[in-house]
Design a protein around this motif. Sequence first.
Motif, PDB file in Angstrom:
ATOM      1  N   ASN A  72       0.825  -1.213   0.000  1.00 27.15           N
ATOM      2  CA  ASN A  72       0.000   0.000   0.000  1.00 27.15           C
ATOM      3  C   ASN A  72       0.855   1.258   0.000  1.00 27.15           C
ATOM      4  OD1 ASN A  72      -2.301  -1.524  -0.013  1.00 27.15           O
ATOM      5  ND2 ASN A  72      -2.559  -1.481   2.205  1.00 27.15           N
ATOM      6  N   LEU A  77      -1.099   4.362  -1.751  1.00 28.97           N
ATOM      7  CA  LEU A  77      -2.434   4.364  -1.160  1.00 28.97           C
ATOM      8  C   LEU A  77      -2.333   4.763   0.302  1.00 28.97           C
ATOM      9  CD1 LEU A  77      -3.811   1.032  -2.659  1.00 28.97           C
ATOM     10  CD2 LEU A  77      -4.724   3.318  -3.084  1.00 28.97           C
ATOM     11  N   ARG A 104      -1.133   7.560  -8.720  1.00 25.67           N
ATOM     12  CA  ARG A 104      -1.842   6.278  -8.824  1.00 25.67           C
ATOM     13  C   ARG A 104      -2.493   6.146 -10.190  1.00 25.67           C
ATOM     14  NH1 ARG A 104      -3.607   7.609  -3.397  1.00 25.67           N
ATOM     15  NH2 ARG A 104      -5.618   8.322  -4.192  1.00 25.67           N
ATOM     16  N   CYS A 105      -2.947   7.264 -10.694  1.00 27.67           N
ATOM     17  CA  CYS A 105      -3.646   7.242 -11.969  1.00 27.67           C
ATOM     18  C   CYS A 105      -2.704   6.921 -13.124  1.00 27.67           C
ATOM     19  CB  CYS A 105      -4.306   8.593 -12.174  1.00 27.67           C
ATOM     20  SG  CYS A 105      -5.392   8.660 -13.582  1.00 27.67           S
ATOM     21  N   PHE A 110      -3.266  -1.311  -9.959  1.00 27.13           N
ATOM     22  CA  PHE A 110      -3.499  -2.209  -8.821  1.00 27.13           C
ATOM     23  C   PHE A 110      -4.317  -3.416  -9.233  1.00 27.13           C
ATOM     24  CE2 PHE A 110      -2.979   1.951  -7.018  1.00 27.13           C
ATOM     25  CZ  PHE A 110      -2.113   1.709  -5.966  1.00 27.13           C
ATOM     26  N   PHE A 112      -6.196  -6.559  -7.090  1.00 24.81           N
ATOM     27  CA  PHE A 112      -6.514  -6.980  -5.729  1.00 24.81           C
ATOM     28  C   PHE A 112      -6.889  -8.451  -5.686  1.00 24.81           C
ATOM     29  CE2 PHE A 112      -7.682  -2.562  -6.398  1.00 24.81           C
ATOM     30  CZ  PHE A 112      -7.016  -1.920  -5.362  1.00 24.81           C
ATOM     31  N   ASN A 114      -9.460  -9.707  -4.251  1.00 27.77           N
ATOM     32  CA  ASN A 114     -10.893  -9.894  -4.514  1.00 27.77           C
ATOM     33  C   ASN A 114     -11.364  -9.082  -5.721  1.00 27.77           C
ATOM     34  OD1 ASN A 114     -10.549  -7.474  -3.366  1.00 27.77           O
ATOM     35  ND2 ASN A 114     -11.853  -7.825  -1.599  1.00 27.77           N
ATOM     36  N   ASN A 116     -12.149  -6.456  -6.905  1.00 27.09           N
ATOM     37  CA  ASN A 116     -12.620  -5.080  -6.740  1.00 27.09           C
ATOM     38  C   ASN A 116     -13.096  -4.429  -8.030  1.00 27.09           C
ATOM     39  OD1 ASN A 116     -12.731  -4.270  -4.091  1.00 27.09           O
ATOM     40  ND2 ASN A 116     -10.532  -3.961  -3.964  1.00 27.09           N
ATOM     41  N   LEU A 117     -13.957  -5.142  -8.756  1.00 23.93           N
ATOM     42  CA  LEU A 117     -14.575  -4.505  -9.922  1.00 23.93           C
ATOM     43  C   LEU A 117     -15.855  -3.813  -9.470  1.00 23.93           C
ATOM     44  CD1 LEU A 117     -14.164  -7.403 -12.502  1.00 23.93           C
ATOM     45  CD2 LEU A 117     -12.712  -5.401 -12.191  1.00 23.93           C
ATOM     46  N   LEU A 129     -12.512   3.106 -16.273  1.00 27.56           N
ATOM     47  CA  LEU A 129     -12.500   3.933 -15.066  1.00 27.56           C
ATOM     48  C   LEU A 129     -11.218   4.766 -14.896  1.00 27.56           C
ATOM     49  CD1 LEU A 129     -14.613   4.359 -12.919  1.00 27.56           C
ATOM     50  CD2 LEU A 129     -13.515   2.606 -11.541  1.00 27.56           C
ATOM     51  N   PRO A 130     -10.027   4.133 -14.946  1.00 26.20           N
ATOM     52  CA  PRO A 130      -8.814   4.955 -14.766  1.00 26.20           C
ATOM     53  C   PRO A 130      -8.638   5.968 -15.905  1.00 26.20           C
ATOM     54  CG  PRO A 130      -8.329   2.618 -14.522  1.00 26.20           C
ATOM     55  CD  PRO A 130      -9.710   2.708 -15.080  1.00 26.20           C
ATOM     56  N   ARG A 177      -7.669  -3.224 -16.293  1.00 28.70           N
ATOM     57  CA  ARG A 177      -7.884  -1.914 -15.683  1.00 28.70           C
ATOM     58  C   ARG A 177      -6.570  -1.340 -15.162  1.00 28.70           C
ATOM     59  NH1 ARG A 177     -11.654  -2.227 -10.720  1.00 28.70           N
ATOM     60  NH2 ARG A 177      -9.758  -3.121  -9.841  1.00 28.70           N
TER      61      ARG A 177
END
Lengths: 249, 413
Positions: A72, A77, A104-105, A110, A112, A114, A116-117, A129-130, A177
């Motif tokens: 992180n 993050l 970050r952009c 990243f 994950f 799980n 994280n969609l 999204l990004p 992503r």
Amino acid sequence: MSASSTPVLAAPNSTTEAERSQPVIAVRDVFKIYQMGTMEVRALRGVDLDVWPSEMLAIMGPSGSGKSTLMNIIGCLDVPTSGFYALDGVDVGGLNDDQLAEIRCHKLGFVFQNFNLLPRTSALANVELPLIYAGTSGRKRHDRAAEVLDLVGLGDRLDHKPNELSGGQQQRVAIARALVNRPALILADEPTGNLDTQTGIEIMELFQRLNQEQGIIIIFVTHDPETAEYCNRIVHIRDGLIEADVATN
Amino acid sequence: MKFIESIRIAMRALAANKLRSVLTMLGIIIGVGAVIALMSIGRGVEKFVTDRFTSLGSNLLFVVPGQLEAGHPGTGGRINPLTLEDMEVLGDRSQNPDVRAVSAEFFTDATISREGKDMQATVSAVTPSFSNVRNWPTVIGDFFTQEDFDERARVVTLGQDVYTELFEPDEHPVGQTVRINNMAFQVIGVMEERGGGPGGNEDASVFIPLTTAQDRLFKRKTVSGGYQVSVIYVSVMDSDRIQETQDEIAATLRARRGISYLDDDDFSIISQNDIISVFGEILGALTLFLGAIAGISLLVGGIGIMNIMLVSVTERTREIGLRKAVGAKRRDVLLQFLIEAVTLAVFGGIIGIILGIIGAKAVSNISDSFSAVVGVDAVLISLFFSMAVGLFFGIYPAVRASRLNPIDALRYE
Ligand SMILES: Nc1ncnc2c1ncn2[C@@H]1O[C@H](COP(=O)(O)OP(=O)(O)OP(=O)(O)O)[C@@H](O)[C@H]1O
Ligand SMILES: [Mg+2]
């Protein structure tokens, strides 16, 4: 070490490549201390780590050793309690929230455990999204997202929602992503943790391909020694300290 | 990130939860809807009333028996009626130089019948000057004359509604006979259509001489044998001298009716401006009341929106964390949630406006002569306030969302 960046600035002397080029990630004496009431949790206790261009690095260690905490921080993050961290030569410690978001952009991706969609949102929209936050719009955004989905092998699944995809496919969307803004490095915290062995292997092969073909730095956390075989360097963490740092291959 | 993009994201989030979005808007929908409907109806009433009175002409005064002013509990119950003689005195130019002409009217209800058809109508028993003073001509035939009046002639001029009710479209009414409470009257004319008046719809009236009415038809003369009237119309010479005329005829009437200087008038003189200003006051009170309703409902609606937005921020903590992880700045998240709140409020406002207009139109349909007036200003103000409510109550949840730490947000269960 297998640093293999193109020596555009190749100086005609005897220093090694590693000494000439600059590490993409430079972590120095980083501490992360969580204050839980009166109790202090020292998640990181003076970590030093350099990551060089084109590396594919696995972070291993027992549960609670501080792997995610370190990821992180590297991923901007979270910020260290003390210590120094520079990404691409920029001291991240001096940046504000929005500047970190900018990094970050554009520089990081990243993945994950799980996935994280965004639920109820198509694979394409998830990958876009990004790009939205990078300010890419219209046709260009759509085309880039579709292109990256194609790259991860989901060119025929653009309009599928996460609940219409298998775990491995969802993780591919997440990887697409992460890739879409052409980051310098991808951070993956237990990317295969929720997947069966075979799917895990496919995901790791995808990472390896991205690392070898596009030179993207991949840093991933895993508990599984077999998964770790895909990398060329393994960092072992225990109790918030780097215990061992070994080159493989 | 572009503003348009924020709007698109917000819209998608609202669309994903349609029922909840609509329920959240309900407070604002009801508030704005009620205000728009009532305001349009109020405006309609105002227009209706002022139209009626302006059609009478601004230089007309009404004199009625009794004290209408607020704060005067009346004349002890018994109203001293106005009479035809009162009218004649007011019409005396030597006493009241500002008066152009006078007329008087006495109303009663009666059954009007002809060839098996019958209807209830108002019998307006008036003086011959009525048509002239009220600026109300006939379209067929004539109004009765001074001669008819003096002879107590049984002649009648019909209002439009009575004419169309009792006669076929191609029938010529003049010379025909109609019966008023079974007494035969000869029709001499038909009045122009008015579409209502100060005492209701005057088209449903018939006009006969006051003398005929009180000597032959109804026993309504005063104890002293005078002709009793419900209202005296005074047409003023110069519309700039309404107030002077009012004072003039008040003095004349007081003298004639023997009112001592200590006592209040036992009659009231009403000008068009008085009526319009009374309605203005009523409308002002109504507007204040509506404003209070609007304020309360917008407040309640706003709190509803804030509540839902806070729930939404909590529910979508992971989403916010993810958006931040992939590069959303504080401003992006703030804008997204703020736009959601404003959209909820403005959509609610728009739906409310539409429902309000539909409600107002429905009320308009009840009567032909009345129609609600939907003011552009009311619509714009409603929209503005809806937006303001969305902004005001949306800002706190949005700020909370934007301040979320991506790590904590991603880890949120
Ligand atoms: N937000 C927090 N507040 C308090 N303590 C925390 C927090 N996050 C992590 N910790 C603590 O820091 C230590 C390191 O946590 P971390 O998540 O980095 O472990 P990990 O190596 O990723 O473990 P795992 O393999 O189980 O994911 C743990 O002892 C954990 O309890
Ligand atoms: Mg972990």
